[in-house]
Design a protein around this motif. Sequence first.
Motif, short mmCIF file in Angstrom:
data_model
loop_
_atom_site.label_atom_id
_atom_site.label_comp_id
_atom_site.label_asym_id
_atom_site.label_seq_id
_atom_site.Cartn_x
_atom_site.Cartn_y
_atom_site.Cartn_z
N LEU A 24 -2.38 -1.39 12.48
CA LEU A 24 -2.71 -1.15 13.89
C LEU A 24 -4.22 -1.16 14.12
CD1 LEU A 24 -0.12 1.59 14.87
CD2 LEU A 24 -0.12 -0.83 15.49
N MET A 25 -4.99 -0.55 13.22
CA MET A 25 -6.44 -0.54 13.38
C MET A 25 -7.01 -1.95 13.31
SD MET A 25 -7.92 2.79 11.42
CE MET A 25 -6.65 3.17 10.24
N ASN A 26 -6.52 -2.74 12.35
CA ASN A 26 -7.04 -4.10 12.23
C ASN A 26 -6.63 -4.98 13.41
OD1 ASN A 26 -8.62 -3.98 9.91
ND2 ASN A 26 -6.84 -4.12 8.60
N LEU A 27 -5.49 -4.69 14.02
CA LEU A 27 -5.05 -5.48 15.16
C LEU A 27 -5.69 -5.03 16.48
CD1 LEU A 27 -1.24 -5.89 14.43
CD2 LEU A 27 -2.96 -7.69 14.49
N MET A 28 -5.90 -3.74 16.64
CA MET A 28 -6.32 -3.21 17.93
C MET A 28 -7.83 -3.05 18.08
SD MET A 28 -3.22 -0.51 18.46
CE MET A 28 -3.65 -0.03 20.11
N LEU A 29 -8.51 -2.77 17.00
CA LEU A 29 -9.96 -2.56 17.12
C LEU A 29 -10.68 -3.91 17.16
CD1 LEU A 29 -10.53 0.38 14.61
CD2 LEU A 29 -10.57 0.46 17.09
N PRO A 30 -11.80 -3.96 17.87
CA PRO A 30 -12.55 -5.22 17.91
C PRO A 30 -13.20 -5.52 16.56
CG PRO A 30 -13.78 -3.49 19.02
CD PRO A 30 -12.44 -2.91 18.67
N ALA A 31 -13.53 -6.78 16.36
CA ALA A 31 -14.16 -7.19 15.11
C ALA A 31 -15.55 -6.60 14.97
CB ALA A 31 -14.22 -8.71 15.02
N HIS A 32 -16.28 -6.52 16.07
CA HIS A 32 -17.63 -5.94 16.10
C HIS A 32 -17.63 -4.82 17.14
CE1 HIS A 32 -19.28 -9.22 13.70
NE2 HIS A 32 -18.51 -10.03 14.41
N VAL A 66 -13.46 0.65 9.51
CA VAL A 66 -12.65 1.79 9.94
C VAL A 66 -11.42 1.92 9.03
CG1 VAL A 66 -11.22 2.71 11.81
CG2 VAL A 66 -13.46 1.76 12.33
N THR A 67 -10.79 0.78 8.74
CA THR A 67 -9.61 0.78 7.89
C THR A 67 -9.94 1.27 6.48
OG1 THR A 67 -8.69 -1.05 9.14
CG2 THR A 67 -7.77 -0.66 6.97
N ALA A 68 -11.02 0.78 5.91
CA ALA A 68 -11.41 1.19 4.56
C ALA A 68 -11.71 2.68 4.49
CB ALA A 68 -12.61 0.38 4.09
N ASN A 69 -12.36 3.22 5.51
CA ASN A 69 -12.63 4.66 5.54
C ASN A 69 -11.35 5.46 5.74
OD1 ASN A 69 -15.67 5.60 5.54
ND2 ASN A 69 -15.58 3.55 6.39
N TYR A 70 -10.43 4.94 6.53
CA TYR A 70 -9.13 5.60 6.71
C TYR A 70 -8.41 5.71 5.36
CZ TYR A 70 -4.14 5.92 7.66
OH TYR A 70 -2.83 6.28 7.63
N VAL A 71 -8.39 4.62 4.61
CA VAL A 71 -7.74 4.62 3.30
C VAL A 71 -8.43 5.61 2.37
CG1 VAL A 71 -7.31 3.23 1.24
CG2 VAL A 71 -6.82 2.28 3.49
N ALA A 72 -9.75 5.65 2.39
CA ALA A 72 -10.49 6.54 1.50
C ALA A 72 -10.27 8.01 1.85
CB ALA A 72 -11.98 6.21 1.55
N ILE A 73 -10.08 8.31 3.13
CA ILE A 73 -9.92 9.70 3.54
C ILE A 73 -8.47 10.17 3.40
CG2 ILE A 73 -10.03 11.25 5.54
CD1 ILE A 73 -12.50 9.59 6.44
N VAL A 147 -6.39 -9.21 6.19
CA VAL A 147 -7.41 -8.25 5.76
C VAL A 147 -6.74 -6.94 5.34
CG1 VAL A 147 -9.29 -6.79 6.61
CG2 VAL A 147 -9.32 -9.21 7.05
N SER A 148 -5.61 -6.62 5.96
CA SER A 148 -4.90 -5.37 5.66
C SER A 148 -4.17 -5.41 4.33
CB SER A 148 -3.88 -5.10 6.77
OG SER A 148 -4.50 -5.05 8.02
N ILE A 149 -3.77 -6.58 3.88
CA ILE A 149 -2.91 -6.68 2.70
C ILE A 149 -3.54 -6.11 1.42
CG2 ILE A 149 -1.75 -8.33 1.17
CD1 ILE A 149 -0.95 -9.85 3.71
#
Length: 185
Positions: A24-32, A66-73, A147-149
């Motif tokens: 969801l984060m990778n689909l909904m958040l903007p690239a920049h 954002v996704t990488a930090n979500y995974v780390a947290i 990118v999510s895989i």
Amino acid sequence: MMKEKPAQPFPWKAFGLFITPIFLMNLMLPAHPQSSLDIAIDQFLDDQLFGVIGFWSSLFPFSSKVTANYVAIFGPLLAATSTYYAFTKKFESAKFTQLTLRRYLGVLAGGVMLPALFVWFFYLTSTDLGIGKGRYGNLFGSNVIFVSIPNVTLSLFTFVVAPFVVHRCLYYIPRHLIEKWLATR
């Protein structure tokens, strides 16, 4: 007569709840970062959290960060759930009855080194998937879904499978070997 399927000790529901926000984060958040809120979140990630770690793409720097930090947290919470499952679900296997000390030491080395390698991938290094020029080109860095895989796949091994491997290597097998040794005395 139908055989009952053995209960899987893996917390698949918790893993499903964990990976859904990644997509969801990778689909909904903007690239920049575009809005002031996006810029504030990006600055917060860089200043207060981990910044650029794990698997991210320079083609989608904001959403993948954002996704990488979500995974780390939140990954350690999934690992805690997996550890709880490993200790509370009944596990008996005939595979370990013929395990020698030499084989156990090999399994132990692999069982400890593999989670350490995965932690290194998520917390101590960053891999830019946007610059890959491998056999399949830039497959995992150029598509928002792809990118999510890597995050999902390594999260499965790091936060779901690794706690079970560590449980088997540091608790179940030594207990079984000690019981076997005491029975022969």
